[in-house]
Design a protein around this motif. Structure first.
Motif, PDB file in Angstrom:
ATOM      1  N   THR A   1       0.534  -1.546  -0.174  1.00  0.00           N
ATOM      2  CA  THR A   1       0.392   0.166   0.384  1.00  0.00           C
ATOM      3  C   THR A   1       0.604   1.289  -0.348  1.00  0.00           C
TER       4      THR A   1
ATOM      5  N   MET B   1       2.347   1.934  -3.331  1.00  0.00           N
ATOM      6  CA  MET B   1       1.172   2.202  -4.202  1.00  0.00           C
ATOM      7  C   MET B   1       0.591   3.863  -4.041  1.00  0.00           C
TER       8      MET B   1
ATOM      9  N   ILE C   1       1.649   7.045  -6.598  1.00  0.00           N
ATOM     10  CA  ILE C   1       0.656   7.866  -7.738  1.00  0.00           C
ATOM     11  C   ILE C   1       0.803   9.300  -6.524  1.00  0.00           C
TER      12      ILE C   1
ATOM     13  N   THR D   1     -10.931  -0.442   5.239  1.00  0.00           N
ATOM     14  CA  THR D   1     -11.355  -1.520   4.221  1.00  0.00           C
ATOM     15  C   THR D   1     -13.138  -2.095   4.510  1.00  0.00           C
TER      16      THR D   1
ATOM     17  N   THR E   1     -11.926   4.499   1.435  1.00  0.00           N
ATOM     18  CA  THR E   1     -12.138   3.200   1.657  1.00  0.00           C
ATOM     19  C   THR E   1     -10.887   1.956   0.731  1.00  0.00           C
ATOM     20  N   LYS E   2     -10.493   0.552   1.644  1.00  0.00           N
ATOM     21  CA  LYS E   2      -9.307   0.465  -0.092  1.00  0.00           C
ATOM     22  C   LYS E   2     -10.457  -1.026  -0.128  1.00  0.00           C
ATOM     23  N   PRO E   3      -9.877  -0.528  -1.831  1.00  0.00           N
ATOM     24  CA  PRO E   3      -8.846  -0.742  -2.532  1.00  0.00           C
ATOM     25  C   PRO E   3      -9.366   0.156  -3.104  1.00  0.00           C
ATOM     26  N   ILE E   4      -7.209   1.153  -2.943  1.00  0.00           N
ATOM     27  CA  ILE E   4      -7.871   3.148  -2.928  1.00  0.00           C
ATOM     28  C   ILE E   4      -7.698   3.144  -4.597  1.00  0.00           C
ATOM     29  N   ASN E   5      -8.944   4.041  -5.089  1.00  0.00           N
ATOM     30  CA  ASN E   5      -8.793   4.121  -6.626  1.00  0.00           C
ATOM     31  C   ASN E   5      -8.299   5.719  -6.074  1.00  0.00           C
ATOM     32  N   GLY E   6      -7.148   5.910  -7.098  1.00  0.00           N
ATOM     33  CA  GLY E   6      -6.247   6.785  -7.320  1.00  0.00           C
ATOM     34  C   GLY E   6      -6.508   7.659  -8.015  1.00  0.00           C
ATOM     35  N   PHE E   7      -7.419   8.369  -8.713  1.00  0.00           N
ATOM     36  CA  PHE E   7      -8.421   9.705  -8.552  1.00  0.00           C
ATOM     37  C   PHE E   7      -8.986  10.144  -7.725  1.00  0.00           C
TER      38      PHE E   7
ATOM     39  N   ALA F   1      -5.757   9.553 -14.257  1.00  0.00           N
ATOM     40  CA  ALA F   1      -5.449  10.145 -12.276  1.00  0.00           C
ATOM     41  C   ALA F   1      -5.538   8.285 -12.227  1.00  0.00           C
TER      42      ALA F   1
ATOM     43  N   GLY G   1      -3.419   5.009 -11.113  1.00  0.00           N
ATOM     44  CA  GLY G   1      -3.576   4.105 -10.220  1.00  0.00           C
ATOM     45  C   GLY G   1      -3.673   3.178 -10.493  1.00  0.00           C
TER      46      GLY G   1
ATOM     47  N   ASN H   1      -5.482  -5.440   0.232  1.00  0.00           N
ATOM     48  CA  ASN H   1      -5.287  -3.528   0.050  1.00  0.00           C
ATOM     49  C   ASN H   1      -5.012  -3.253  -1.396  1.00  0.00           C
TER      50      ASN H   1
END
Lengths: 123, 174
Positions: free
Chosen positions: A14, A17, A21, A85, A105-111, B17, B21, B52
């Motif tokens: 995590t 990642m 990002i 989570t 929340t996981k899983p994390i969204n990049g945007f 993005a 990601g 994760n």
């Protein structure tokens, strides 16, 4: 001067990642910690502009670390975003009671991550 | 033009993005597995990646016994091992595809479970060593806020398929 973010997670996956990002999409500087206790000591030394912290961690979880950070005068106003989570209402409520400003929340969204951090720190 | 849609620049920013990601997730999964120190760490990497990056805390690894045409539970996290100790290939038609090296995913609206278990199974991922399947990673229930296995999850599953060999074959090189 670049804004500084403290990333806290016991998962190296995590952290890797999140750093990737943020380094590619923002100019924020990242520092890391592996659990709640580590996070408090890093936060006192580094004075981050924002803390992005996992909830479930060894030694000290994110809720407890958040509570303790709020008792430190230098961290009482620092935005803290918890990474969970679970998105259930009672779980989120426990996060806000611990003193966090927001959660993701996981899983994390990049945007979503970049947008959320920018809403606190600016672009 | 749809008045509710986002401006093109904002939409483009969102897409890039999102792509970044997704790339970060796939890269982090690969690095975590390739840098696993030993077998235990490789199994922990599977748990970490599932929780994760994909969105499930219920995961199991089954080793393939080709002679007996069955799979036996090798390791699990978040599931009751007594409920899933052995999978018989002749009773699980989806497993045949997985044993040939191809993953199987549950579709969002499908009511059919991938295995004949009470617990919902969302993905069956072959673990490939020297080009053939030696184990199967089973992803059970997703987080409540996670509706389905998404395209990026399939890419992560491909990484699991190709890089998780050390978790079941300890002498497998990195």
């Amino acid at each position: 001067m670049a804004k500084k973010i403290l990333l806290v997670d016991d998962s190296t996956t995590t952290l890797m990642m999140e750093e990737m990002i943020l380094k590619q999409r923002t100019s924020y500087e990242c520092v890391t910690a592996k659990d709640g206790l580590d996070a408090i000591s890093r936060a006192v030394v580094e004075s981050p502009d924002l803390v992005l912290m996992d909830v479930v961690m060894p030694r000290m979880n994110g809720f407890e670390a958040c509570k303790r950070m709020r008792t430190e005068s230098s961290l009482s106003q620092t935005p803290i975003i918890l990474v969970t989570t679970r998105g259930e209402e009672e779980y989120v409520e426990a996060g806000f009671q611990s003193g966090c400003n927001d959660y993701i929340t996981k899983p994390i969204n990049g945007f979503e991550l970049v947008t959320l951090l920018q809403s606190y720190l600016g672009e | 033009m749809n008045m509710m849609s986002e401006p093109p620049a904002k939409e483009k920013q969102k897409d890039s993005a999102q792509i970044l990601g997704d790339q970060a997730k796939v890269y982090a999964a690969r690095m975590r597995l390739q840098n696993a120190m030993d077998q235990a760490d490789a199994l922990d990497a599977i748990r970490e990646i599932a929780g994760n990056l994909i969105g499930t805390e219920e995961v199991a690894v089954f080793k393939i016994d080709k002679k007996r045409s069955e799979l036996w539970l090798y390791w699990s996290s978040g599931v009751d091992p007594n409920k899933h100790s052995v999978l018989e290939v002749h009773r699980e038609p989806r497993l045949k595809q997985v044993l040939s090296g191809k993953p199987v995913f549950r579709l969002r609206l499908s009511t059919e479970n991938l295995l004949s278990t009470d617990d919902p199974v969302n993905a069956l991922i072959p673990v490939l060593v020297d080009g053939s399947a030696c184990a199967v990673i089973v992803l059970f229930r997703l987080f409540p806020h996670k509706a389905e296995i998404e395209p990026v999850d399939r890419e992560i599953c491909e990484v699991l398929s190709n890089c998780a060999g050390r978790a079941v074959e300890p002498h497998q090189s990195r």
